[in-house]
Design a protein around this motif. Structure first.
Motif, PDB file in Angstrom:
ATOM      1  N   TYR A   1      -5.632  -1.208   6.028  1.00 21.32           N
ATOM      2  CA  TYR A   1      -4.406  -0.635   5.465  1.00 21.32           C
ATOM      3  C   TYR A   1      -4.658   0.696   4.743  1.00 21.32           C
ATOM      4  CZ  TYR A   1      -2.957  -5.441   6.248  1.00 21.32           C
ATOM      5  OH  TYR A   1      -2.706  -6.657   6.824  1.00 21.32           O
ATOM      6  N   ALA A   2      -5.918   1.144   4.750  1.00 22.09           N
ATOM      7  CA  ALA A   2      -6.280   2.332   3.964  1.00 22.09           C
ATOM      8  C   ALA A   2      -5.497   3.565   4.395  1.00 22.09           C
ATOM      9  CB  ALA A   2      -7.782   2.593   4.067  1.00 22.09           C
ATOM     10  N   HIS A   3      -5.240   3.704   5.707  1.00 16.98           N
ATOM     11  CA  HIS A   3      -4.566   4.919   6.184  1.00 16.98           C
ATOM     12  C   HIS A   3      -3.136   5.019   5.668  1.00 16.98           C
ATOM     13  CE1 HIS A   3      -3.128   1.897   9.037  1.00 16.98           C
ATOM     14  NE2 HIS A   3      -2.161   2.735   9.370  1.00 16.98           N
TER      15      HIS A   3
ATOM     16  N   SER B   1      -2.674   7.303   2.419  1.00 19.04           N
ATOM     17  CA  SER B   1      -3.067   8.712   2.445  1.00 19.04           C
ATOM     18  C   SER B   1      -2.113   9.599   1.653  1.00 19.04           C
ATOM     19  CB  SER B   1      -3.147   9.207   3.895  1.00 19.04           C
ATOM     20  OG  SER B   1      -1.902   9.060   4.559  1.00 19.04           O
TER      21      SER B   1
ATOM     22  N   SER C   1      -3.203  -0.572  -5.028  1.00 19.15           N
ATOM     23  CA  SER C   1      -4.548  -0.214  -4.588  1.00 19.15           C
ATOM     24  C   SER C   1      -5.084  -1.285  -3.642  1.00 19.15           C
ATOM     25  CB  SER C   1      -5.487  -0.076  -5.791  1.00 19.15           C
ATOM     26  OG  SER C   1      -5.765  -1.344  -6.354  1.00 19.15           O
ATOM     27  N   LEU C   2      -6.090  -0.910  -2.857  1.00 22.73           N
ATOM     28  CA  LEU C   2      -6.672  -1.870  -1.929  1.00 22.73           C
ATOM     29  C   LEU C   2      -7.373  -3.004  -2.672  1.00 22.73           C
ATOM     30  CD1 LEU C   2      -8.136   0.466   0.861  1.00 22.73           C
ATOM     31  CD2 LEU C   2      -5.914  -0.687   0.779  1.00 22.73           C
TER      32      LEU C   2
ATOM     33  N   TYR D   1     -13.591  -7.064   0.966  1.00 21.79           N
ATOM     34  CA  TYR D   1     -12.872  -5.792   0.863  1.00 21.79           C
ATOM     35  C   TYR D   1     -12.620  -5.189   2.238  1.00 21.79           C
ATOM     36  CZ  TYR D   1     -11.761  -1.084  -0.814  1.00 21.79           C
ATOM     37  OH  TYR D   1     -11.138   0.102  -1.064  1.00 21.79           O
TER      38      TYR D   1
ATOM     39  N   VAL E   1       0.838  -1.203   0.000  1.00 27.52           N
ATOM     40  CA  VAL E   1       0.000   0.000   0.000  1.00 27.52           C
ATOM     41  C   VAL E   1       0.873   1.254   0.000  1.00 27.52           C
ATOM     42  CG1 VAL E   1      -1.747   1.293   1.280  1.00 27.52           C
ATOM     43  CG2 VAL E   1      -1.915  -1.183   1.112  1.00 27.52           C
TER      44      VAL E   1
ATOM     45  N   LEU F   1      -9.312  -2.890   4.398  1.00 29.93           N
ATOM     46  CA  LEU F   1      -9.500  -1.485   4.756  1.00 29.93           C
ATOM     47  C   LEU F   1      -8.616  -1.062   5.917  1.00 29.93           C
ATOM     48  CD1 LEU F   1     -13.360  -0.967   4.408  1.00 29.93           C
ATOM     49  CD2 LEU F   1     -11.542  -0.079   2.939  1.00 29.93           C
TER      50      LEU F   1
END
Length: 219
Positions: free
Chosen positions: A160-162, A165, A141-142, A154, A136, A158
């Motif tokens: 790992y979304a932070h 940024s 991409s996620l 999915y 990431v 999520l």
């Protein structure tokens, strides 16, 4: 290197310190895990008939995956290098120790290596989190990460979304100027200051123009 993805900074240095301290059979398995993100059991029992070195792929059968679905594993250069190093050690399994698959990885040797590397609160499964964090942080991409890691939903990725940024910050500028904001701000900066004397002349004229326009549109 403790419990990613919450703490993801400096993982490369810590990972290298750990690899340097591990005995060879665990080091190779850890390197392969960091290159592929595969779970410990999938690495421990990976067979040569599940690997295609020429095409650069491995696959996990549905009954071997946590999600119950087959996983296609693209092998990057690091993963291929590890497999080439262990090729010939055993006819059936890719990773063996004393002729048998490495069923347990959290052994005394593992914990001793962590201690020598100065790493605390780190489990073998955290190698998978580390792999995901690296992906990431480098722009994966996620959605792509979900496919690579074989997650069933999915929501699982999520967490790992932070870490993405800074990539979002970079692409946020792709629409700069589309609303004219930059142009307005630029014109404001370039507009010369108006003296009070000029303003006293312009205001009555502006009022006259405004009145005429109102009369025009009302007529």
């Amino acid at each position: 290197m403790c419990n990613p993805p919450e703490k993801s900074g400096g993982l490369h240095d810590e990972a290298q310190r750990l690899l340097n301290e591990l005995p060879k059979h665990l080091r190779l398995m850890a390197q392969f895990s960091l290159a592929t993100g595969l779970r410990q059991s999938n690495v421990s029992y990976l067979r040569w008939d599940q690997v295609d070195l020429e095409r650069g792929f491995a696959w996990i059968h549905p009954d071997q995956s946590k999600s119950g679905k087959a996983i296609n594993v693209p092998l990057n250069n690091d993963a291929l290098s590890v497999l080439q190093e262990v090729q010939g050690d055993d006819v059936h399994y890719c990773f063996v120790y004393q002729g048998k698959p490495v069923e347990r990885t959290s052994t005394k040797a593992w914990h001793a290596a962590l201690k020598r590397a100065g790493i605390e609160n780190f489990r073998w499964h955290d190698l998978r989190h580390t792999w995901a964090s690296w992906h990431v942080q480098r722009g994966t991409s996620l959605q792509e990460l979900q496919e690579l890691g074989g997650w069933s939903s999915y929501e699982m990725v999520l967490r790992y979304a932070h870490l993405a940024s800074h990539h979002l910050k970079r692409v946020a500028g792709n629409v700069d100027g589309t609303t004219g904001t930059n142009l307005v701000q630029s014109q404001k900066k370039k507009s010369p200051a108006i003296s009070s004397e000029a303003l006293s002349i312009m205001v009555p004229e502006a009022e006259s123009i405004r009145s005429n326009n109102l009369l025009f549109y009302s007529g």
